[in-house]
Structures are given as structure tokens and as C-alpha cells.
Enzyme design. Structure first.
Site, PDB file in Angstrom:
ATOM      1  N   ILE A 162      -1.483  46.793  46.508  1.00 31.75           N
ATOM      2  CA  ILE A 162      -2.830  46.341  46.148  1.00 31.75           C
ATOM      3  C   ILE A 162      -2.852  45.850  44.706  1.00 31.75           C
ATOM      4  O   ILE A 162      -3.346  44.754  44.418  1.00 31.75           O
ATOM      5  CB  ILE A 162      -3.878  47.453  46.374  1.00 31.75           C
ATOM      6  CG1 ILE A 162      -3.957  47.805  47.873  1.00 31.75           C
ATOM      7  CG2 ILE A 162      -5.241  47.029  45.856  1.00 31.75           C
ATOM      8  CD1 ILE A 162      -4.825  49.009  48.198  1.00 31.75           C
ATOM      9  N   ILE A 242     -10.974  51.034  42.345  1.00 34.59           N
ATOM     10  CA  ILE A 242     -10.840  50.758  43.787  1.00 34.59           C
ATOM     11  C   ILE A 242      -9.853  51.741  44.418  1.00 34.59           C
ATOM     12  O   ILE A 242      -9.301  51.478  45.494  1.00 34.59           O
ATOM     13  CB  ILE A 242     -10.405  49.295  44.074  1.00 34.59           C
ATOM     14  CG1 ILE A 242      -9.161  48.905  43.252  1.00 34.59           C
ATOM     15  CG2 ILE A 242     -11.534  48.329  43.809  1.00 34.59           C
ATOM     16  CD1 ILE A 242      -8.536  47.569  43.679  1.00 34.59           C
ATOM     17  N   SER A 243      -9.631  52.884  43.729  1.00 34.54           N
ATOM     18  CA  SER A 243      -8.690  53.890  44.225  1.00 34.54           C
ATOM     19  C   SER A 243      -9.428  54.991  44.995  1.00 34.54           C
ATOM     20  O   SER A 243      -9.676  54.870  46.180  1.00 34.54           O
ATOM     21  CB  SER A 243      -7.947  54.567  43.086  1.00 34.54           C
ATOM     22  OG  SER A 243      -7.492  53.678  42.142  1.00 34.54           O
ATOM     23  N   ARG A 244      -9.699  56.071  44.273  1.00 32.78           N
ATOM     24  CA  ARG A 244     -10.451  57.191  44.805  1.00 32.78           C
ATOM     25  C   ARG A 244     -11.313  57.711  43.658  1.00 32.78           C
ATOM     26  O   ARG A 244     -10.890  57.667  42.496  1.00 32.78           O
ATOM     27  CB  ARG A 244      -9.523  58.328  45.288  1.00 32.78           C
ATOM     28  CG  ARG A 244      -8.854  58.048  46.620  1.00 32.78           C
ATOM     29  CD  ARG A 244      -9.844  58.133  47.762  1.00 32.78           C
ATOM     30  NE  ARG A 244      -9.252  57.877  49.069  1.00 32.78           N
ATOM     31  CZ  ARG A 244      -9.151  56.673  49.627  1.00 32.78           C
ATOM     32  NH1 ARG A 244      -9.546  55.605  48.966  1.00 32.78           N
ATOM     33  NH2 ARG A 244      -8.616  56.543  50.824  1.00 32.78           N
ATOM     34  N   ASP A 268     -16.008  51.128  43.538  1.00 38.28           N
ATOM     35  CA  ASP A 268     -16.147  51.092  44.996  1.00 38.28           C
ATOM     36  C   ASP A 268     -16.039  52.513  45.545  1.00 38.28           C
ATOM     37  O   ASP A 268     -16.359  52.779  46.689  1.00 38.28           O
ATOM     38  CB  ASP A 268     -15.078  50.207  45.644  1.00 38.28           C
ATOM     39  CG  ASP A 268     -15.291  50.019  47.131  1.00 38.28           C
ATOM     40  OD1 ASP A 268     -14.317  50.077  47.917  1.00 38.28           O
ATOM     41  OD2 ASP A 268     -16.466  49.830  47.541  1.00 38.28           O
ATOM     42  N   GLU A 273     -18.874  60.731  48.213  1.00 32.70           N
ATOM     43  CA  GLU A 273     -19.476  59.494  48.696  1.00 32.70           C
ATOM     44  C   GLU A 273     -20.408  59.827  49.864  1.00 32.70           C
ATOM     45  O   GLU A 273     -19.931  60.376  50.859  1.00 32.70           O
ATOM     46  CB  GLU A 273     -18.376  58.520  49.186  1.00 32.70           C
ATOM     47  CG  GLU A 273     -17.599  57.891  48.053  1.00 32.70           C
ATOM     48  CD  GLU A 273     -16.330  57.185  48.511  1.00 32.70           C
ATOM     49  OE1 GLU A 273     -16.128  57.010  49.733  1.00 32.70           O
ATOM     50  OE2 GLU A 273     -15.527  56.814  47.629  1.00 32.70           O
ATOM     51  N   HIS A 292     -17.830  52.077  49.171  1.00 27.32           N
ATOM     52  CA  HIS A 292     -16.455  52.189  49.670  1.00 27.32           C
ATOM     53  C   HIS A 292     -16.180  51.150  50.762  1.00 27.32           C
ATOM     54  O   HIS A 292     -15.924  51.491  51.920  1.00 27.32           O
ATOM     55  CB  HIS A 292     -16.163  53.609  50.179  1.00 27.32           C
ATOM     56  CG  HIS A 292     -14.681  53.894  50.264  1.00 27.32           C
ATOM     57  ND1 HIS A 292     -14.142  55.147  50.139  1.00 27.32           N
ATOM     58  CD2 HIS A 292     -13.622  53.077  50.465  1.00 27.32           C
ATOM     59  CE1 HIS A 292     -12.820  55.081  50.246  1.00 27.32           C
ATOM     60  NE2 HIS A 292     -12.482  53.835  50.458  1.00 27.32           N
ATOM     61  N   ILE A 293     -16.212  49.915  50.336  1.00 30.99           N
ATOM     62  CA  ILE A 293     -16.036  48.817  51.291  1.00 30.99           C
ATOM     63  C   ILE A 293     -14.754  48.039  51.028  1.00 30.99           C
ATOM     64  O   ILE A 293     -14.633  46.875  51.408  1.00 30.99           O
ATOM     65  CB  ILE A 293     -17.260  47.867  51.268  1.00 30.99           C
ATOM     66  CG1 ILE A 293     -17.631  47.489  49.820  1.00 30.99           C
ATOM     67  CG2 ILE A 293     -18.440  48.513  51.963  1.00 30.99           C
ATOM     68  CD1 ILE A 293     -18.749  46.440  49.734  1.00 30.99           C
ATOM     69  N   GLY A 294     -13.799  48.687  50.373  1.00 34.35           N
ATOM     70  CA  GLY A 294     -12.551  48.022  50.009  1.00 34.35           C
ATOM     71  C   GLY A 294     -11.899  47.249  51.146  1.00 34.35           C
ATOM     72  O   GLY A 294     -11.426  46.133  50.966  1.00 34.35           O
ATOM     73  N   SER A 295     -11.895  47.839  52.325  1.00 33.57           N
ATOM     74  CA  SER A 295     -11.225  47.168  53.437  1.00 33.57           C
ATOM     75  C   SER A 295     -12.226  46.782  54.518  1.00 33.57           C
ATOM     76  O   SER A 295     -11.870  46.590  55.672  1.00 33.57           O
ATOM     77  CB  SER A 295     -10.173  48.099  54.031  1.00 33.57           C
ATOM     78  OG  SER A 295     -10.829  49.225  54.609  1.00 33.57           O
TER      79      SER A 295
END
Lengths: 327, 319
Positions: A162, A242-244, A268, A273, A292-295
Site C-alpha cells: 500500500i 490509513i492503517s489502524r 480513515d 470505530e 474505514h472505507i479504505g477498500s
């Protein structure tokens, strides 16, 4: 497979909050006998023996020792997404259960979202949108400005798949790219994206206009960015995660944003969450949060489903498992 | 410049305030010019009018009309911030023997960045996502909050000038397939460098693109370039992004198209007028993300905070 029963796969539920999508369920039902948690709990004795795989979607169903003990024929757990911090790998291994994730599928979408957050935050897109549509807006003030992305310095912490894709994209914006990683990438890889290795994370933090976190969550990266790291950053810098959520010390982040130690943050991911509704991060003007819409794209989710299906089928056939997660 | 010589007079609208010169920029300008505000000019026309050799247009102010031009006998040049010139009567200015300059290169990277920012934000539903994340009523994140992919999608660029080209450079890094439509075709090397394919007919671009990015200058030919017909040619899954001028898009047709799901979404850095009226009849403001989505932004196109923004240097050099 005439006459043969389809293998039984445990899922949390179909539809609703975190369930398997209805249109995905159709695909899965052609290949597996899907058993929901509700069905399983209503008929544990009979169904427990039949279940040979678990299809974990959005970290559900939750896998604990109790569940593992009641599924004697469980061979494999296929988990959606790349993160595996929600799984107890040692426990699963002790029951002889294999694990797979979907590491590469998510990379481009997540890199794209990292870029989206960086651009949105620096150019104050969310604020700008609100101003554009607000009932109180009479004119657009001339001194309403953002900060430039093109030509700025991006520091990428975590240069895995990534992180590297972020670098490829950032290069086209003529950004100067620094990176910090457990291991240095090879020369060709560095040259291809014009990235410079910072052995010491501090060096990266001091120079970057944008700090992008693209590490996985491990005991070593827990609270990787805390008060000290935030203070090393420029006061004009923006942090993008964009990790955790747990990679950042959230309380320290709130303080840093309130005291203008750093300029802004775009997240994100948070912990938990969603955040509690009275959390200070929700009220800060210089924070952009996404759920949390990274993917989260239609195409990628279909690919995830296909990957997980392949992993389960291979696991059940005793073949090498694509995307197996090894201890 | 010899000691003892006066600095040339530069007419500006105002300093600070709604549309005035940024305070940060004043120091720099005062090194090169004697700044005269419109207020000072009007209060002392007789003395000031001969001093003004140049006008510094910031956010289209001061307004250049025949009256003003007639009262500035020594005016040599007008420098315009930004690249758009559609607010100026160029023939009128030329008839007074006054030269015109804009700042195209300074804005091109920032504006290209804005185009990409809007494309990404719209595709991934960033603004909506933000509202979900912070809304008091959010108890959990829905698993089916999905956007559309950017990487590998098809981008159609309308207007391949310096801004359009910079967008192509950026989009290429997202492995996007790039189509473009322009008055003139670019050279082969330029096309190859960004992997862009020329569409002589705008229709060909419109029916293939997942994202249509409008990057033309506003002229009589591009006025309402994107109307009902063009939007109907677009895919129902496509997103329209406008970083040119509001008048390039037929706004009423856009509202209808979004409500009916003719296109998926729109992301606009520009509207006509700016801002849009707050009245209920101005439907663009009130469209939410049901069928289409709207990500209106105020024109941040070239707004950068650095006190010595490149545009400034370019304007000054020309005087």
C-alpha cells in the site's frame, strides 16, 4: 459435483449491518452450503460437525476458543481485508486451522483513499463544501486558502504494498517522497518512485509536510505516533492514517490538534470505530474522518469475495492456499 | 532602479477584506510598487490618475471599464491573478494600448490537484463518509457503504491545456485510461507521455468515460458545452467534475440529470454564479447523495497559503 453436498461454510449473517452482501450471497451459495450463526446456534450439535470453513466478513463471526472447540471439522478461516490484528493466530494454529486474508486486492483502493484524504485535508475540501452549501454563505472570502500538495514533501511510514502504491501516485504530483520502513527497499524500487529512505523515523517526521501511516498493526506499531512524534512534526504538517486507529495515540493527537502542534489530521481509521459521539476528534475543524472505507469499492469487494472463495476451496481440498497467513 | 526614483504606481482594489490583496502579499508588492487603492484613487483622482502605470487584478477587482481606462492615461499593463480572462473585455483594454497578462502556470498545478481531489472525493464518497463518521446518530459503520474505483477507471479530459495535461500526468499514476478532447490534438510524444488517446468527437469521450473532467476556458464556444444531450451520452455510472467555469455546464440540465440518475454524481469547484443563491429554487445546493452526489466547493482552484505564491511573482515580472 453431482450428488455431492456442497461444503458447509459458517458466516455471520446475510445483509444488515455487517452481513455478507445479498448479491455476494448468491455467488457463495452456488459453491457452499452457507450456515449463518443464528442457524448454527439453533442447531449446534448437528451443524457443528458439518462446518469446514468460516467466511469472515468485517471481522464477523468472532472466533474464540469456545467456537473452535465446537467445530471439530473446521479447516480454514478466510478473512476479508488485509488486517489480521483481530485474529488470534496462535489459537487458530493450535486447533490446526489455516487462515487466509486478502492482502493485495485492497492495496490500490487503500492507496487511492490515502491520496484522497491527503488532497481533501490540504485543500480543506470538506470545509469548503460546507461553506459552498451553507445557508449562511453570502460570498466566498478571498483569503480562504489551503496548502499545496504538488511539490510538497510526503513522508510514508510503512512502505509495503500500500505504501509503495501511495508513493507511485504521489510522484505524479511532483512530491518529494521520504519513507521509513523496517527494511529499506532496493535501489530500483526507490528510484522508480523517487523515494528516499529515512532509517530514523524522526528524520522523516521533521521534514514532511504530509505524514502518511501505512503500517500494519503489531505490538511494535501500537501507538507508533505519540506525543513525541507529533511534536517532531512541522506545525504546518498534516497526519494521514490509513492503517489502524491504534497506531496513533489518539489522546495525544487530540491535544496536538487543539494546540496547533500539527496543522490537521485525516483519518480513515480510529479506535474504536465508530468513535463515541462525544469524542473531541469529531468536533475539531481540522480533522477529516471517514468510516474505514479504505477498500470500500464495489469492484474490490467482489474480488475479495472471489479470493476468499478460492482460499476456502483450496484449503478444503488440501491444496496450497492462496493468500495464506502464516504465523 | 536608481535611488531617488519613485516606485511605479500600482492600482489595487483594496487590502484585506472580502476580495482584497492578502496582507501577507503586501510587503512583497510594496518593494516594487507604490500601492494605490481604489478608495485612495477616487479620493484624489487628479493626482493619482497620472501615477498609475499598472493595475493588479485580484479576484477580478477592480472592475476594468471604459471610465477607469479613460482616467488612467499612463496605464501600461493589467496583471490578472489566475488564468481565466472571461471577466475582461480584452478588445476594450487593447484599444487603449494597454497590455494584458494572466498567471496561467502558477495556477496549473494547484488546479490540477483540485481536479484530482474532487475526482477522488466523489468516487470514494468522502464528504458523505465524513458526515457518517461524525454524525450524532451514527452507531455503527455500514458494511455496504461503497464507492467506485479510481485506479484503472477511464478518465475523459475535456480541454487539454496546461491544467488538463497536468491532470493527465496525475491520473496516469492511478493507472487510469485517459481519453481527451481538445480544439487541437497534442503531439504524439505528449500523448504517449501520459498515455492519452485523442477523441476528435466529444461524443466518443462522453460515452466511454467513468469520470469526465471539464478543464476548458470559458468562451462563447464552450458556454453550456455540457448540457442535457452531453449528460445523456455519459454513462449512468459516470461522474462529472468541473474545474473550469460554472457557465461551461448547463446547471439546470445538471440538476435534472442528477435527480434522475442520468449520471452518478457531480463535483464542482465552480458554479454560476458563485456562490449559488441560497434559495430553494436553486436545487443544486439541496441535492444530497441519493441518486447523484454533489461535492460543491468554493473556488479553491488556485488558493494556496504560501505568502510568496508563484502567481505573485509572475504578475510582478510583467510590469
Amino acid at each position: 459435483m453431482e450428488g455431492q453436498e456442497l461444503p458447509c461454510v459458517l458466516i455471520d449473517c446475510i445483509g444488515g449491518k455487517h452481513g455478507v452482501y445479498e448479491d455476494h450471497a448468491e455467488f457463495l451459495k452456488e459453491r457452499f452450503c452457507l450456515i449463518t450463526m443464528k442457524e448454527y446456534l439453533e442447531n449446534k450439535n448437528f451443524l457443528g460437525k458439518k462446518i469446514r470453513a468460516i467466511y469472515m466478513w468485517y471481522h464477523k463471526p468472532v472466533i474464540n476458543e469456545e467456537l473452535l472447540q465446537s467445530l471439530p471439522n473446521l479447516k480454514i478461516v478466510a478473512s476479508s481485508g488485509v488486517g489480521i490484528d483481530h485474529l488470534d493466530l496462535n489459537l487458530l494454529s493450535s486447533y490446526g486451522v489455516k487462515v487466509s486474508n486478502t492482502p493485495f486486492i485492497v492495496s490500490t483502493d487503500t492507496a487511492d483513499l490515502g491520496m484522497a484524504l491527503m488532497l481533501a485535508s490540504s485543500r480543506r475540501l470538506v470545509e469548503g463544501h460546507q461553506m459552498a452549501i451553507s445557508p449562511d454563505t453570502e460570498y466566498f472570502p478571498a483569503n480562504w486558502l489551503g496548502a499545496e500538495v504538488s511539490g510538497a514533501t510526503l513522508g510514508i511510514i510503512g512502505m509495503g504494498t500500500i505504501g509503495y502504491k501511495v508513493a507511485e501516485r504521489a510522484k505524479a504530483f511532483e512530491m518529494k517522497i521520504l519513507y521509513h520502513n523496517r527494511k529499506q527497499r532496493n535501489k530500483e524500487e526507490e528510484c522508480a518512485v523517487g523515494a528516499t529512505y529515512c532509517k530514523k523515523m524522526d528524520d522523516l517526521l521533521q521534514q514532511a509536510d504530509f505524514v502518511m501511516l501505512a503500517v500494519n498493526l503489531t505490538p511494535q506499531t501500537h501507538k507508533l505516533i505519540g506525543k513525541r512524534e507529533l511534536q517532531l512534526m512541522k506545525p504546518t504538517a498534516i497526519l494521514i492514517n490509513i492503517s489502524r486507529g491504534l497506531v496513533v495515540d489518539q489522546d495525544a493527537l487530540v491535544e496536538a490538534l487543539q494546540n496547533k502542534v500539527i496543522k490537521a489530521a485525516a483519518l480513515d481509521v480510529t479506535y474504536p470505530e465508530p468513535l463515541p459521539r462525544d469524542h473531541p476528534l469529531l468536533k475539531l475543524k481540522n480533522v477529516v474522518i471517514t468510516p474505514h472505507i479504505g477498500s470500500a469499492t464495489v469492484k474490490t469487494r467482489h474480488l475479495m469475495k472471489e479470493n476468499m472463495t478460492e482460499s476456502i476451496q483450496a484449503g478444503l481440498a488440501g491444496l496450497p492456499i492462496p493468500n495464506e497467513v502464516l504465523l | 532602479m536608481d535611488i531617488g526614483e519613485e516606485l511605479p504606481g500600482l492600482l489595487v482594489n483594496e487590502i484585506g477584506g472580502m476580495h482584497g490583496i492578502l496582507h501577507d502579499h503586501v510587503e512583497f508588492l510594496k518593494k516594487h510598487f507604490c500601492l494605490i487603492t481604489i478608495k485612495e484613487f477616487l479620493e484624489n483622482k487628479k493626482n493619482m490618475s497620472k501615477k498609475v502605470q499598472a493595475v493588479y487584478l485580484w479576484w477580478h477587482k477592480p472592475v476594468i471599464d471604459r471610465d477607469l481606462l479613460q482616467s488612467l492615461p499612463n496605464l501600461k499593463v493589467i496583471a490578472n491573478s489566475g488564468v481565466g480572462m472571461d471577466h475582461l473585455d480584452l478588445k476594450l483594454v487593447a484599444s487603449f494600448g494597454v497590455k494584458m497578462a494572466n498567471a496561467p502556470c502558477a495556477v496549473s498545478s494547484s488546479t490540477a490537484d483540485t481536479g484530482m481531489a474532487l475526482l477522488l472525493a466523489s468516487a470514494r464518497r468522502l464528504v458523505e463518509g465524513y458526515h457518517v463518521a461524525v454524525s450524532p446518530s451514527t452507531e455503527y459503520y455500514e458494511a455496504d457503504f461503497l464507492g467506485v474505483e479510481v485506479t484503472g477507471a477511464t478518465l475523459g479530459i475535456l480541454g487539454m491545456g496546461s491544467i488538463g495535461y497536468k491532470i493527465a500526468l496525475r491520473a496516469k499514476a492511478f493507472e487510469m485510461k485517459i481519453l481527451y478532447h481538445n480544439r487541437t490534438r497534442r503531439k504524439e510524444q505528449e500523448e504517449q507521455a501520459v498515455g492519452a488517446s485523442y477523441c476528435e468527437k466529444i461524443e466518443d469521450l462522453l460515452c466511454q468515460a467513468d469520470f469526465v473532467m471539464v478543464v476548458v476556458s470559458l468562451t462563447p464556444q464552450t458556454h453550456k458545452l455540457i448540457g442535457k444531450r452531453e449528460m445523456e451520452l455519459m454513462k449512468p455510472t459516470a461522474t462529472l467534475i468541473n474545474i473550469s467555469r460554472g457557465a461551461v455546464v448547463d446547471q439546470e440540465a445538471l440538476v435534472i440529470a442528477l435527480r434522475a440518475g442520468v449520471i452518478r454524481a457531480a463535483a464542482l469547484d465552480v458554479t454560476y454564479p458563485e456562490p449559488l443563491p441560497r434559495s430553494p429554487s436553486h436545487l443544486l445546493l439541496f441535492l444530497r447523495s441519493t441518486a447523484g452526489g454533489l461535492s460543491g466547493t468554493q473556488p479553491v482552484g488556485s488558493g494556496d497559503a504560501s505568502p510568496t505564491a508563484p502567481g505573485l511573482h509572475v504578475c510582478v515580472k510583467l510590469l
